[in-house]
Design a protein around this motif. Structure first.
Motif, PDB file in Angstrom:
ATOM      1  N   GLU A 132       0.944  -1.032  -0.082  1.00 59.38           N
ATOM      2  CA  GLU A 132       0.133  -0.014  -0.043  1.00 59.38           C
ATOM      3  C   GLU A 132       0.901   1.259   0.061  1.00 59.38           C
ATOM      4  OE1 GLU A 132      -2.754  -0.513   3.306  1.00 59.38           O
ATOM      5  OE2 GLU A 132      -3.949  -1.832   2.111  1.00 59.38           O
ATOM      6  N   GLN A 133       2.091   1.139   0.331  1.00 56.31           N
ATOM      7  CA  GLN A 133       3.089   2.400   0.467  1.00 56.31           C
ATOM      8  C   GLN A 133       3.550   2.702  -0.890  1.00 56.31           C
ATOM      9  OE1 GLN A 133       5.609   1.428   3.589  1.00 56.31           O
ATOM     10  NE2 GLN A 133       4.399   2.340   5.323  1.00 56.31           N
ATOM     11  N   CYS A 134       3.434   1.585  -1.680  1.00 50.42           N
ATOM     12  CA  CYS A 134       4.393   1.838  -3.166  1.00 50.42           C
ATOM     13  C   CYS A 134       3.287   2.858  -3.764  1.00 50.42           C
ATOM     14  CB  CYS A 134       4.290   0.448  -3.645  1.00 50.42           C
ATOM     15  SG  CYS A 134       5.082   0.716  -5.329  1.00 50.42           S
ATOM     16  N   ARG A 135       3.985   3.783  -4.259  1.00 52.14           N
ATOM     17  CA  ARG A 135       2.928   4.799  -5.107  1.00 52.14           C
ATOM     18  C   ARG A 135       3.372   4.780  -6.683  1.00 52.14           C
ATOM     19  NH1 ARG A 135      -0.201   4.705  -2.498  1.00 52.14           N
ATOM     20  NH2 ARG A 135      -0.419   5.563  -0.472  1.00 52.14           N
ATOM     21  N   GLY A 136       4.154   3.548  -7.005  1.00 50.99           N
ATOM     22  CA  GLY A 136       4.257   3.508  -8.496  1.00 50.99           C
ATOM     23  C   GLY A 136       5.495   4.406  -9.153  1.00 50.99           C
TER      24      GLY A 136
ATOM     25  N   ASP B 290      12.928   4.282  -5.473  1.00 53.86           N
ATOM     26  CA  ASP B 290      12.134   4.986  -4.325  1.00 53.86           C
ATOM     27  C   ASP B 290      10.885   3.802  -3.722  1.00 53.86           C
ATOM     28  OD1 ASP B 290      13.496   7.229  -5.248  1.00 53.86           O
ATOM     29  OD2 ASP B 290      12.145   7.505  -6.603  1.00 53.86           O
ATOM     30  N   CYS B 291      10.887   2.746  -4.505  1.00 50.61           N
ATOM     31  CA  CYS B 291      10.134   1.730  -4.115  1.00 50.61           C
ATOM     32  C   CYS B 291      10.117   1.351  -2.550  1.00 50.61           C
ATOM     33  CB  CYS B 291      10.179   0.621  -4.944  1.00 50.61           C
ATOM     34  SG  CYS B 291       8.915  -0.710  -4.722  1.00 50.61           S
ATOM     35  N   ARG B 292       9.039   1.422  -2.026  1.00 46.27           N
ATOM     36  CA  ARG B 292       8.854   0.984  -0.552  1.00 46.27           C
ATOM     37  C   ARG B 292       9.101  -0.637  -0.281  1.00 46.27           C
ATOM     38  NH1 ARG B 292      10.089   2.975   3.716  1.00 46.27           N
ATOM     39  NH2 ARG B 292       8.308   2.169   4.892  1.00 46.27           N
ATOM     40  N   VAL B 293       8.604  -1.158  -1.390  1.00 43.88           N
ATOM     41  CA  VAL B 293       8.811  -2.777  -1.202  1.00 43.88           C
ATOM     42  C   VAL B 293      10.206  -3.079  -1.057  1.00 43.88           C
ATOM     43  CG1 VAL B 293       8.345  -4.795  -2.279  1.00 43.88           C
ATOM     44  CG2 VAL B 293       6.579  -3.313  -2.497  1.00 43.88           C
ATOM     45  N   ILE B 294      11.018  -2.698  -1.824  1.00 39.10           N
ATOM     46  CA  ILE B 294      12.325  -2.795  -2.053  1.00 39.10           C
ATOM     47  C   ILE B 294      12.978  -2.532  -0.513  1.00 39.10           C
ATOM     48  CG2 ILE B 294      14.727  -2.458  -2.940  1.00 39.10           C
ATOM     49  CD1 ILE B 294      13.189  -4.374  -4.679  1.00 39.10           C
ATOM     50  N   GLU B 295      12.718  -1.054  -0.300  1.00 38.46           N
ATOM     51  CA  GLU B 295      13.023  -0.597   1.033  1.00 38.46           C
ATOM     52  C   GLU B 295      12.821  -1.376   2.108  1.00 38.46           C
ATOM     53  OE1 GLU B 295      12.553   3.817   2.833  1.00 38.46           O
ATOM     54  OE2 GLU B 295      12.341   3.520   0.737  1.00 38.46           O
ATOM     55  N   VAL B 296      11.480  -1.707   2.182  1.00 41.21           N
ATOM     56  CA  VAL B 296      11.212  -2.414   3.723  1.00 41.21           C
ATOM     57  C   VAL B 296      12.066  -3.780   3.580  1.00 41.21           C
ATOM     58  CG1 VAL B 296       9.323  -3.756   4.504  1.00 41.21           C
ATOM     59  CG2 VAL B 296       8.798  -1.493   3.713  1.00 41.21           C
ATOM     60  N   LEU B 297      12.112  -4.440   2.480  1.00 39.44           N
ATOM     61  CA  LEU B 297      12.805  -5.718   2.403  1.00 39.44           C
ATOM     62  C   LEU B 297      14.232  -5.633   2.848  1.00 39.44           C
ATOM     63  CD1 LEU B 297      10.998  -7.563  -0.483  1.00 39.44           C
ATOM     64  CD2 LEU B 297      10.738  -8.123   1.945  1.00 39.44           C
ATOM     65  N   SER B 298      14.927  -4.286   2.324  1.00 42.86           N
ATOM     66  CA  SER B 298      16.160  -4.448   2.599  1.00 42.86           C
ATOM     67  C   SER B 298      16.633  -3.922   4.015  1.00 42.86           C
ATOM     68  CB  SER B 298      16.908  -2.948   1.677  1.00 42.86           C
ATOM     69  OG  SER B 298      16.497  -3.438   0.395  1.00 42.86           O
ATOM     70  N   ASP B 299      15.709  -3.199   4.574  1.00 47.05           N
ATOM     71  CA  ASP B 299      15.991  -2.395   5.751  1.00 47.05           C
ATOM     72  C   ASP B 299      16.115  -3.019   6.953  1.00 47.05           C
ATOM     73  OD1 ASP B 299      16.862  -0.134   6.927  1.00 47.05           O
ATOM     74  OD2 ASP B 299      14.870   0.670   7.315  1.00 47.05           O
ATOM     75  N   HIS B 300      16.973  -4.225   6.797  1.00 44.92           N
ATOM     76  CA  HIS B 300      17.026  -5.193   8.087  1.00 44.92           C
ATOM     77  C   HIS B 300      18.555  -5.386   8.499  1.00 44.92           C
ATOM     78  CE1 HIS B 300      13.059  -6.001   9.584  1.00 44.92           C
ATOM     79  NE2 HIS B 300      12.854  -5.246   8.478  1.00 44.92           N
TER      80      HIS B 300
ATOM     81  N   LEU C 192      15.658  -7.042  -9.960  1.00 47.35           N
ATOM     82  CA  LEU C 192      14.910  -5.812 -10.276  1.00 47.35           C
ATOM     83  C   LEU C 192      15.505  -4.686  -9.378  1.00 47.35           C
ATOM     84  CD1 LEU C 192      11.334  -6.923 -10.196  1.00 47.35           C
ATOM     85  CD2 LEU C 192      12.553  -5.620 -12.229  1.00 47.35           C
ATOM     86  N   GLY C 193      15.985  -4.956  -8.251  1.00 47.39           N
ATOM     87  CA  GLY C 193      16.558  -4.014  -7.178  1.00 47.39           C
ATOM     88  C   GLY C 193      17.941  -3.402  -7.932  1.00 47.39           C
ATOM     89  N   ASP C 194      18.704  -4.239  -9.064  1.00 45.33           N
ATOM     90  CA  ASP C 194      19.810  -3.596  -9.621  1.00 45.33           C
ATOM     91  C   ASP C 194      19.634  -2.585 -10.619  1.00 45.33           C
ATOM     92  OD1 ASP C 194      21.237  -5.171  -7.753  1.00 45.33           O
ATOM     93  OD2 ASP C 194      21.299  -6.901  -9.319  1.00 45.33           O
ATOM     94  N   GLU C 195      18.238  -2.389 -10.793  1.00 48.33           N
ATOM     95  CA  GLU C 195      17.793  -1.391 -12.055  1.00 48.33           C
ATOM     96  C   GLU C 195      16.970  -0.340 -11.512  1.00 48.33           C
ATOM     97  OE1 GLU C 195      16.639  -3.153 -15.688  1.00 48.33           O
ATOM     98  OE2 GLU C 195      17.384  -5.185 -15.055  1.00 48.33           O
TER      99      GLU C 195
ATOM    100  N   GLN D  95      14.277   1.890 -13.303  1.00 45.98           N
ATOM    101  CA  GLN D  95      12.935   1.263 -13.940  1.00 45.98           C
ATOM    102  C   GLN D  95      11.895   1.515 -13.180  1.00 45.98           C
ATOM    103  OE1 GLN D  95      14.586   0.565 -16.975  1.00 45.98           O
ATOM    104  NE2 GLN D  95      12.972  -0.580 -16.851  1.00 45.98           N
ATOM    105  N   PRO D  96      10.667   1.400 -13.628  1.00 46.16           N
ATOM    106  CA  PRO D  96       9.310   1.926 -12.880  1.00 46.16           C
ATOM    107  C   PRO D  96       9.342   0.394 -12.016  1.00 46.16           C
ATOM    108  CG  PRO D  96       8.825   1.214 -15.189  1.00 46.16           C
ATOM    109  CD  PRO D  96      10.290   1.394 -15.058  1.00 46.16           C
ATOM    110  N   CYS D  97       8.696   0.600 -10.889  1.00 44.58           N
ATOM    111  CA  CYS D  97       8.571  -0.360  -9.939  1.00 44.58           C
ATOM    112  C   CYS D  97       7.311  -1.239  -9.934  1.00 44.58           C
ATOM    113  CB  CYS D  97       8.811   0.220  -8.520  1.00 44.58           C
ATOM    114  SG  CYS D  97       7.183   0.968  -7.821  1.00 44.58           S
ATOM    115  N   GLU D  98       6.645  -1.240 -11.279  1.00 46.24           N
ATOM    116  CA  GLU D  98       5.553  -2.003 -11.232  1.00 46.24           C
ATOM    117  C   GLU D  98       5.714  -3.496 -11.023  1.00 46.24           C
ATOM    118  OE1 GLU D  98       3.823  -1.341 -15.358  1.00 46.24           O
ATOM    119  OE2 GLU D  98       3.798   0.893 -14.712  1.00 46.24           O
ATOM    120  N   ALA D  99       6.825  -3.998 -11.485  1.00 43.29           N
ATOM    121  CA  ALA D  99       7.324  -5.331 -11.497  1.00 43.29           C
ATOM    122  C   ALA D  99       7.358  -5.979 -10.242  1.00 43.29           C
ATOM    123  CB  ALA D  99       8.438  -5.627 -12.428  1.00 43.29           C
ATOM    124  N   VAL D 100       8.318  -4.932  -9.416  1.00 42.22           N
ATOM    125  CA  VAL D 100       8.213  -5.148  -7.984  1.00 42.22           C
ATOM    126  C   VAL D 100       6.885  -5.285  -7.321  1.00 42.22           C
ATOM    127  CG1 VAL D 100       9.115  -4.134  -5.824  1.00 42.22           C
ATOM    128  CG2 VAL D 100      10.547  -4.190  -7.838  1.00 42.22           C
ATOM    129  N   ASP D 101       5.973  -4.457  -7.545  1.00 40.15           N
ATOM    130  CA  ASP D 101       4.698  -4.397  -6.969  1.00 40.15           C
ATOM    131  C   ASP D 101       4.122  -5.515  -7.145  1.00 40.15           C
ATOM    132  OD1 ASP D 101       3.298  -2.518  -5.346  1.00 40.15           O
ATOM    133  OD2 ASP D 101       1.899  -2.242  -6.923  1.00 40.15           O
TER     134      ASP D 101
END
Lengths: 151, 151
Positions: free
Chosen positions: A114-118, A123-133, B73-76, B79-85
């Motif tokens: 839900e935090q991902c704004r596309g 800037d993707c929150r998904v990647i960020e959340v997963l990374s932040d540990h 995906l995190g290496d690019e 790119q838009p984060c649609e795929a991550v999402d």
DNA sequence: CTAACACCTACAGTAGCTGTAGGTTCAAGG
DNA sequence: CCTTGAACCTACAGCTACTGTAGGTGTTAG
């Protein structure tokens, strides 16, 4: 009536694959059925009942060992059913635990998506959340060993 | 600072077993780290970050293939984060499905154990419920084959 | 009689680790 | 300097519960 089914029809009756039945036989969950002159398995009604029991228990998530126990308990009808009950309750407890666990996962995943704004991946929150540990303190107190590393 | 950790400390930092790290390296999720003169792996901060990412994603139930995709995906970052999402939403959907499924199991298991009044196994509702799913019609229409069976 | 299909055994592969055997390497104590 | 014991190395087997494949035999419909 001693009508018997070939393995394909038995599988159809139980809603499983042919190989699964052979597997159950191999690990001793099903008795070895009699064979035809051409060496093909012929299952009696009782075998199919047993197979159906196994499949139903599996559908409820019982592990094979629990099913093994239930089957051998089922062979002693005059014993008290406490042990049977305990197995079923253990399975219920397990399912409840998994539900609780998955509900926790669900809320964390929901928050994440839900935090991902596309925008961009950067800037993707998904990647960020997963990374932040990362635990940086492991590095702060790390002692360099030999050969490679800072001089 | 190029401080590096041996595999044991890396495992400690990531909260996993040493073998798990070696396994991730083997399947290509982690890059092969440099080695000491004595051939021992030495992990840099970046490697530990990557490992922590993997472990966190695993804790959220992502399968390794999804994690592999997320990592590349995190290496690019541009790119838009649609795929991550999409991957995260797929995982959320999967978790939700499993919850629904397990809740159905739970109610069937509950019904089963609540009906048990603690008598003999012969009267046990648990065994009975698990048994009661044979399809007799398979037998009614069965055609006897060769050799074994009714004459 | 033959084509198509069901069956047979035996074994490999799936996911995601985990454990074991048999052998180095390393850090610390005496 | 030497030894002890922990931590590391590779390679492989094992776990759950099947599922798929290869190569061969049995059965049955037309």
């Amino acid at each position: 009536m001693a009508t018997r089914l070939t393995i394909g029809r038995a599988a159809e009756a139980a809603g499983c694959k042919v190989q699964t039945i052979r597997y159950y036989e191999q690990i001793g969950l099903l008795h070895r059925p009699p064979r035809s002159e051409g060496n093909q398995r012929l299952f009696a009604h009782e075998d199919i009942r047993r197979l159906a029991f196994i499949r139903h228990a599996r559908a409820l998530g019982f592990p094979l060992q629990a099913i093994r126990d239930l089957l051998s308990l089922g062979d002693e009808p005059d014993q008290p059913c406490e042990a049977v009950d305990a197995i079923a309750r253990a399975q219920l407890g397990d399912v409840e635990q998994r539900i609780t666990y998955l509900q926790a996962l669900r809320s964390e995943l929901k928050r994440m998506v839900e935090q991902c704004r596309g925008g961009r991946i950067a800037d993707c929150r998904v990647i960020e959340v997963l990374s932040d540990h990362t635990r940086r303190e492991m590095f702060d107190h790390a002692v360099p060993r030999s050969g490679v590393g800072s001089p």
